[in-house]
Write a protein that holds these residues in place. Sequence first.
Motif, PDB file in Angstrom:
ATOM      1  N   THR A 143       2.842  15.839   3.401  1.00 22.42           N
ATOM      2  CA  THR A 143       2.210  15.252   2.212  1.00 22.42           C
ATOM      3  C   THR A 143       0.693  15.093   2.378  1.00 22.42           C
ATOM      4  N   SER A 169       1.735   3.956   5.291  1.00 21.43           N
ATOM      5  CA  SER A 169       2.952   4.430   5.971  1.00 21.43           C
ATOM      6  C   SER A 169       2.595   5.503   6.996  1.00 21.43           C
ATOM      7  N   ILE A 171       3.977   8.335   7.201  1.00 28.13           N
ATOM      8  CA  ILE A 171       4.198   9.681   6.666  1.00 28.13           C
ATOM      9  C   ILE A 171       3.151  10.066   5.612  1.00 28.13           C
ATOM     10  N   VAL A 172       2.522   9.057   4.995  1.00 28.31           N
ATOM     11  CA  VAL A 172       1.515   9.349   3.955  1.00 28.31           C
ATOM     12  C   VAL A 172       0.166   8.693   4.301  1.00 28.31           C
ATOM     13  N   VAL A 211       1.932   4.631  -2.709  1.00 26.02           N
ATOM     14  CA  VAL A 211       2.520   3.298  -2.688  1.00 26.02           C
ATOM     15  C   VAL A 211       3.978   3.323  -3.157  1.00 26.02           C
ATOM     16  N   GLY A 212       4.227   3.952  -4.305  1.00 23.09           N
ATOM     17  CA  GLY A 212       5.572   3.938  -4.872  1.00 23.09           C
ATOM     18  C   GLY A 212       5.726   2.892  -5.957  1.00 23.09           C
ATOM     19  N   ARG A 213       4.605   2.532  -6.613  1.00 20.59           N
ATOM     20  CA  ARG A 213       4.652   1.600  -7.759  1.00 20.59           C
ATOM     21  C   ARG A 213       4.045   2.322  -8.956  1.00 20.59           C
ATOM     22  N   PHE A 231      -0.230  10.338  -4.741  1.00 24.08           N
ATOM     23  CA  PHE A 231       0.918  10.808  -3.954  1.00 24.08           C
ATOM     24  C   PHE A 231       2.229  10.171  -4.426  1.00 24.08           C
ATOM     25  N   GLY A 232       2.136   9.185  -5.286  1.00 26.54           N
ATOM     26  CA  GLY A 232       3.321   8.407  -5.662  1.00 26.54           C
ATOM     27  C   GLY A 232       4.360   9.258  -6.378  1.00 26.54           C
ATOM     28  N   ALA A 263       0.172  16.764  -5.881  1.00 26.52           N
ATOM     29  CA  ALA A 263       0.428  16.807  -4.431  1.00 26.52           C
ATOM     30  C   ALA A 263       1.852  17.286  -4.085  1.00 26.52           C
ATOM     31  N   THR A 267       2.886  19.798  -1.059  1.00 22.41           N
ATOM     32  CA  THR A 267       3.640  19.247   0.073  1.00 22.41           C
ATOM     33  C   THR A 267       4.748  20.217   0.499  1.00 22.41           C
TER      34      THR A 267
HETATM   35  P1  NAP Z   1       6.273   3.264   1.977  1.00 24.44           P
HETATM   36  O1  NAP Z   1       6.616   3.587   3.390  1.00 24.44           O
HETATM   37  O2  NAP Z   1       7.146   2.364   1.197  1.00 24.44           O
HETATM   38  O3  NAP Z   1       4.779   2.680   1.993  1.00 24.44           O
HETATM   39  C1  NAP Z   1       4.230   2.147   0.836  1.00 24.44           C
HETATM   40  C2  NAP Z   1       2.868   1.595   1.147  1.00 24.44           C
HETATM   41  O4  NAP Z   1       2.353   1.027  -0.056  1.00 24.44           O
HETATM   42  C3  NAP Z   1       2.873   0.479   2.196  1.00 24.44           C
HETATM   43  O5  NAP Z   1       1.820   0.644   3.102  1.00 24.44           O
HETATM   44  C4  NAP Z   1       2.709  -0.784   1.376  1.00 24.44           C
HETATM   45  O6  NAP Z   1       1.961  -1.799   2.019  1.00 24.44           O
HETATM   46  C5  NAP Z   1       1.890  -0.285   0.211  1.00 24.44           C
HETATM   47  N1  NAP Z   1       2.085  -1.155  -0.955  1.00 24.44           N
HETATM   48  C6  NAP Z   1       3.223  -1.591  -1.492  1.00 24.44           C
HETATM   49  N2  NAP Z   1       2.987  -2.385  -2.553  1.00 24.44           N
HETATM   50  C7  NAP Z   1       1.649  -2.459  -2.676  1.00 24.44           C
HETATM   51  C8  NAP Z   1       0.779  -3.129  -3.569  1.00 24.44           C
HETATM   52  N3  NAP Z   1       1.236  -3.893  -4.556  1.00 24.44           N
HETATM   53  N4  NAP Z   1      -0.543  -2.972  -3.393  1.00 24.44           N
HETATM   54  C9  NAP Z   1      -1.038  -2.201  -2.406  1.00 24.44           C
HETATM   55  N5  NAP Z   1      -0.255  -1.533  -1.541  1.00 24.44           N
HETATM   56  C10 NAP Z   1       1.063  -1.668  -1.663  1.00 24.44           C
HETATM   57  O7  NAP Z   1       6.138   4.588   1.102  1.00 24.44           O
HETATM   58  P2  NAP Z   1       5.694   6.072   1.511  1.00 24.44           P
HETATM   59  O8  NAP Z   1       6.803   6.774   2.189  1.00 24.44           O
HETATM   60  O9  NAP Z   1       4.338   6.056   2.123  1.00 24.44           O
HETATM   61  O10 NAP Z   1       5.569   6.695   0.051  1.00 24.44           O
HETATM   62  C11 NAP Z   1       4.604   6.221  -0.854  1.00 24.44           C
HETATM   63  C12 NAP Z   1       4.762   6.963  -2.166  1.00 24.44           C
HETATM   64  O11 NAP Z   1       4.503   8.332  -1.929  1.00 24.44           O
HETATM   65  C13 NAP Z   1       6.177   6.888  -2.744  1.00 24.44           C
HETATM   66  O12 NAP Z   1       6.101   6.908  -4.144  1.00 24.44           O
HETATM   67  C14 NAP Z   1       6.821   8.154  -2.249  1.00 24.44           C
HETATM   68  O13 NAP Z   1       7.872   8.588  -3.075  1.00 24.44           O
HETATM   69  C15 NAP Z   1       5.633   9.085  -2.313  1.00 24.44           C
HETATM   70  N6  NAP Z   1       5.760  10.221  -1.419  1.00 24.44           N
HETATM   71  C16 NAP Z   1       5.429  11.390  -1.952  1.00 24.44           C
HETATM   72  C17 NAP Z   1       5.530  12.519  -1.212  1.00 24.44           C
HETATM   73  C18 NAP Z   1       5.141  13.804  -1.856  1.00 24.44           C
HETATM   74  O14 NAP Z   1       5.645  14.834  -1.497  1.00 24.44           O
HETATM   75  N7  NAP Z   1       4.198  13.790  -2.804  1.00 24.44           N
HETATM   76  C19 NAP Z   1       5.984  12.477   0.107  1.00 24.44           C
HETATM   77  C20 NAP Z   1       6.257  11.244   0.664  1.00 24.44           C
HETATM   78  C21 NAP Z   1       6.153  10.125  -0.137  1.00 24.44           C
HETATM   79  P3  NAP Z   1       2.514  -2.615   3.296  1.00 24.44           P
HETATM   80  O15 NAP Z   1       2.369  -1.654   4.445  1.00 24.44           O
HETATM   81  O16 NAP Z   1       1.600  -3.761   3.366  1.00 24.44           O
HETATM   82  O17 NAP Z   1       3.938  -2.939   2.992  1.00 24.44           O
END
Ligand code: NAP
Length: 285
Positions: A143, A169, A171-172, A211-213, A231-232, A263, A267
């Motif tokens: 990603t 995270s 991974i991202v 983030v995923g929000r 990336f969300g 993205a 990816t």
């Molecule tokens: P994750 O492991 O759940 O990490 C989410 C991150 O967002 C954490 O660092 C978290 O902070 C932060 N966060 C959560 N709520 C927040 C808020 N209100 N304000 C600011 N930061 C906040 O998710 P991930 O695996 O990194 O994935 C993130 C997003 O990318 C998801 O939507 C996922 O589906 C997407 N994704 C896309 C691809 C792609 O191919 N495009 C690949 C992988 C993931 P804390 O660390 O403080 O909890």
Amino acid sequence: MSAQILDGRALSKKIKAELKEDIAAFAEEYGVTPTLAVLQVGDDSAVAGYARAIGKNCKSVGVAFRPEVMSGDATQEEVAARLDELNQDPEVHGIMILDPLPEGIDDGALILALNPRKDVDGVHPTNAGRLSQQRPPYFVPATPLGGMRLLEEAGIEFKGKQAVMVGRSDIVGKPMALLLLHQHCTVTIAHSRTVDLPGVCRTADILCVGVGRPEMVKGDWIKPGAVVIDFGTTYTADGLKGDVDQEGAREVAGIFSPVPGGAGPVTNAMLMSNVLAAAKLAVAG
Ligand code: NAP
């Protein structure tokens, strides 16, 4: 003002066409077909769908796909033993462990047991550490690799720019922040405990959000003319949504990679590129 939209689908198509040729040439030269094994435990429908999508992705470039599906009641020892077989199998070049795993299976222990030379997801600490220190060979998660490729293709100048990565995270967020740092951006990593997130985002010349929000980042969080990479990916009743409010970003940003079509497709291409790199590493011995 209307942002320039980055077309991830077109870029993915281009990268995959090149990869398909490279993979065919590699197979011809070494008599080896790059092979990706995907370890799935249980029958979660989202995980199974993801595995099928990876299979299609592999087929599109000539990578061999090995689904390794284990029963949802497999024990930690059984899953670790299967992973070890894949680690040892000379015909397997890349391994992915699909999340979420059933309760009781320790994801962290499996990641530590993964052969770093087959870790095409770039999640093993050896790869994360090598990325951090820029000591090849290492695998970077697909990603952030895709995000960087989108930025590079758009001709973005990195040196000295303020970059903000929202999300930390393994991974991202963290690898993307490191890749931007290695390109000499001044990088801020924001997360759920960041104070005044809109204000932090507004400092960014390059704003990346993982983030995923859905639609969390509003137009007025964006510095006018900034580059924004979303990336969300969240599936909602209204379809697939990114973390950035599209309408706002289109109005305020200078360059915008939207969801869907940004993205995500790139990816997929970068994952295949990692599998070819793993096969090259294997033949190099
Ligand atoms: P994750 O492991 O759940 O990490 C989410 C991150 O967002 C954490 O660092 C978290 O902070 C932060 N966060 C959560 N709520 C927040 C808020 N209100 N304000 C600011 N930061 C906040 O998710 P991930 O695996 O990194 O994935 C993130 C997003 O990318 C998801 O939507 C996922 O589906 C997407 N994704 C896309 C691809 C792609 O191919 N495009 C690949 C992988 C993931 P804390 O660390 O403080 O909890």
